[in-house]
Design a protein around this motif. Structure first.
Motif, PDB file in Angstrom:
ATOM      1  N   ALA A   1     -54.462  27.574 -62.802  1.00 44.81           N
ATOM      2  CA  ALA A   1     -54.838  27.907 -64.292  1.00 44.81           C
ATOM      3  C   ALA A   1     -56.037  27.368 -64.792  1.00 44.81           C
ATOM      4  CB  ALA A   1     -53.696  26.928 -65.049  1.00 44.81           C
ATOM      5  N   VAL A   2     -56.578  26.134 -64.027  1.00 41.48           N
ATOM      6  CA  VAL A   2     -58.094  25.947 -64.282  1.00 41.48           C
ATOM      7  C   VAL A   2     -58.843  26.871 -63.952  1.00 41.48           C
ATOM      8  CG1 VAL A   2     -59.666  24.085 -63.903  1.00 41.48           C
ATOM      9  CG2 VAL A   2     -57.248  23.463 -64.688  1.00 41.48           C
ATOM     10  N   ALA A   3     -58.705  27.447 -62.608  1.00 41.71           N
ATOM     11  CA  ALA A   3     -59.855  28.443 -62.238  1.00 41.71           C
ATOM     12  C   ALA A   3     -59.671  29.587 -63.173  1.00 41.71           C
ATOM     13  CB  ALA A   3     -59.351  28.660 -60.714  1.00 41.71           C
ATOM     14  N   LEU A   4     -58.673  30.146 -63.414  1.00 43.30           N
ATOM     15  CA  LEU A   4     -58.646  31.226 -64.035  1.00 43.30           C
ATOM     16  C   LEU A   4     -59.131  30.849 -65.596  1.00 43.30           C
ATOM     17  CD1 LEU A   4     -57.318  34.006 -64.830  1.00 43.30           C
ATOM     18  CD2 LEU A   4     -55.225  33.171 -65.510  1.00 43.30           C
ATOM     19  N   SER A   5     -58.895  29.730 -66.292  1.00 40.35           N
ATOM     20  CA  SER A   5     -59.421  29.445 -67.740  1.00 40.35           C
ATOM     21  C   SER A   5     -61.011  29.269 -67.537  1.00 40.35           C
ATOM     22  CB  SER A   5     -59.195  28.148 -68.022  1.00 40.35           C
ATOM     23  OG  SER A   5     -59.902  27.373 -69.062  1.00 40.35           O
ATOM     24  N   VAL A   6     -61.615  28.894 -66.417  1.00 41.58           N
ATOM     25  CA  VAL A   6     -63.002  28.719 -66.103  1.00 41.58           C
ATOM     26  C   VAL A   6     -63.609  30.161 -65.948  1.00 41.58           C
ATOM     27  CG1 VAL A   6     -64.786  27.976 -64.597  1.00 41.58           C
ATOM     28  CG2 VAL A   6     -63.069  26.435 -65.005  1.00 41.58           C
ATOM     29  N   ALA A   7     -62.917  31.027 -65.182  1.00 43.95           N
ATOM     30  CA  ALA A   7     -63.403  32.336 -64.853  1.00 43.95           C
ATOM     31  C   ALA A   7     -63.262  33.170 -66.090  1.00 43.95           C
ATOM     32  CB  ALA A   7     -62.513  33.151 -63.780  1.00 43.95           C
ATOM     33  N   LEU A   8     -62.276  33.266 -67.011  1.00 40.23           N
ATOM     34  CA  LEU A   8     -62.444  33.747 -68.415  1.00 40.23           C
ATOM     35  C   LEU A   8     -63.336  33.246 -69.378  1.00 40.23           C
ATOM     36  CD1 LEU A   8     -58.603  34.485 -68.671  1.00 40.23           C
ATOM     37  CD2 LEU A   8     -60.296  36.116 -68.129  1.00 40.23           C
ATOM     38  N   GLY A   9     -63.526  32.038 -69.224  1.00 40.08           N
ATOM     39  CA  GLY A   9     -64.437  31.273 -70.237  1.00 40.08           C
ATOM     40  C   GLY A   9     -65.562  31.488 -69.836  1.00 40.08           C
ATOM     41  N   SER A  10     -66.241  31.801 -68.809  1.00 38.54           N
ATOM     42  CA  SER A  10     -67.743  31.952 -68.433  1.00 38.54           C
ATOM     43  C   SER A  10     -68.401  32.789 -69.158  1.00 38.54           C
ATOM     44  CB  SER A  10     -67.427  32.278 -66.989  1.00 38.54           C
ATOM     45  OG  SER A  10     -69.043  32.170 -66.420  1.00 38.54           O
ATOM     46  N   THR A  11     -69.461  32.192 -69.602  1.00 37.21           N
ATOM     47  CA  THR A  11     -70.691  33.436 -70.483  1.00 37.21           C
ATOM     48  C   THR A  11     -71.457  34.036 -69.205  1.00 37.21           C
ATOM     49  OG1 THR A  11     -72.014  31.539 -70.686  1.00 37.21           O
ATOM     50  CG2 THR A  11     -70.219  31.931 -72.556  1.00 37.21           C
ATOM     51  N   THR A  12     -71.623  33.400 -68.320  1.00 31.52           N
ATOM     52  CA  THR A  12     -72.477  34.050 -67.226  1.00 31.52           C
ATOM     53  C   THR A  12     -71.620  34.704 -66.118  1.00 31.52           C
ATOM     54  OG1 THR A  12     -73.917  32.069 -67.610  1.00 31.52           O
ATOM     55  CG2 THR A  12     -74.449  33.478 -65.753  1.00 31.52           C
ATOM     56  N   PRO A  13     -71.725  35.959 -66.041  1.00 31.89           N
ATOM     57  CA  PRO A  13     -70.939  36.675 -65.186  1.00 31.89           C
ATOM     58  C   PRO A  13     -71.649  36.486 -63.672  1.00 31.89           C
ATOM     59  CG  PRO A  13     -71.810  38.599 -66.854  1.00 31.89           C
ATOM     60  CD  PRO A  13     -72.432  37.001 -66.911  1.00 31.89           C
TER      61      PRO A  13
END
Length: 162
Positions: free
Chosen positions: A25-37
């Protein structure tokens, strides 16, 4: 294998198993919340391990205490311990001179510095806590530190690794 290392492996594996949904869940949250692709979900940092051997420490790219969850893989893999001195960069001043004793044990996911004020502590006090741990650690001390870690994390003071 020593009792401490056995405890690290068994405890680390148990925590990884129990916390694997949270890790995902944390990994998904970080991936979705990243502003730098393309930046990735993990932050890499070189730290000094046992006997000063450098290794790449992985943490999540978040400022919450959950950032440290990937460190459990380092515990199971033998690069870190559940309890030990604060992980520092290989050239850090606390890894030289008197402080080089800290390199005789694996750095920890938690330790005396974590439960005693974390990033609020002056460098000198953290160094004293780490060296006291190195000189006097035993499994009972590790259990006491682990028991006090969750309340310290709940106080939501951001742990900053040097």
């Amino acid at each position: 294998m020593t009792a401490k290392r056995t405890f690290d492996v068994v405890g680390g594996l148990a925590l990884l198993a129990v916390l694997s949904p949270l890790l995902a869940a944390v990994a998904l949250s970080v991936a979705l919340g990243s502003t730098t692709p393309g930046r990735g979900v993990l932050r890499r940092r070189t730290v000094a391990g046992l006997r000063g051997e450098p290794f790449t420490m992985l943490t999540f790219r978040t400022k919450s205490p959950l950032a440290a969850l990937p460190l459990l893989a380092h515990v199971v893999g033998g690069r870190m311990s559940l309890v030990g001195p604060c992980p520092l960069t290989p050239g850090h001043r606390e890894c030289a001179g008197e402080g080089s004793r800290r390199l005789s044990v694996r750095p920890g996911l938690t330790g005396p510095w974590q439960i005693s004020g974390r990033s609020d502590l002056p460098w000198e006090e953290r160094e004293l806590l780490d060296l006291h741990y190195v000189d006097h650690h035993w499994l009972g001390m590790d259990l006491a530190i682990l028991a006090r870690t969750l309340p310290a994390v709940r106080r939501r003071r951001a742990a900053r690794f040097a």
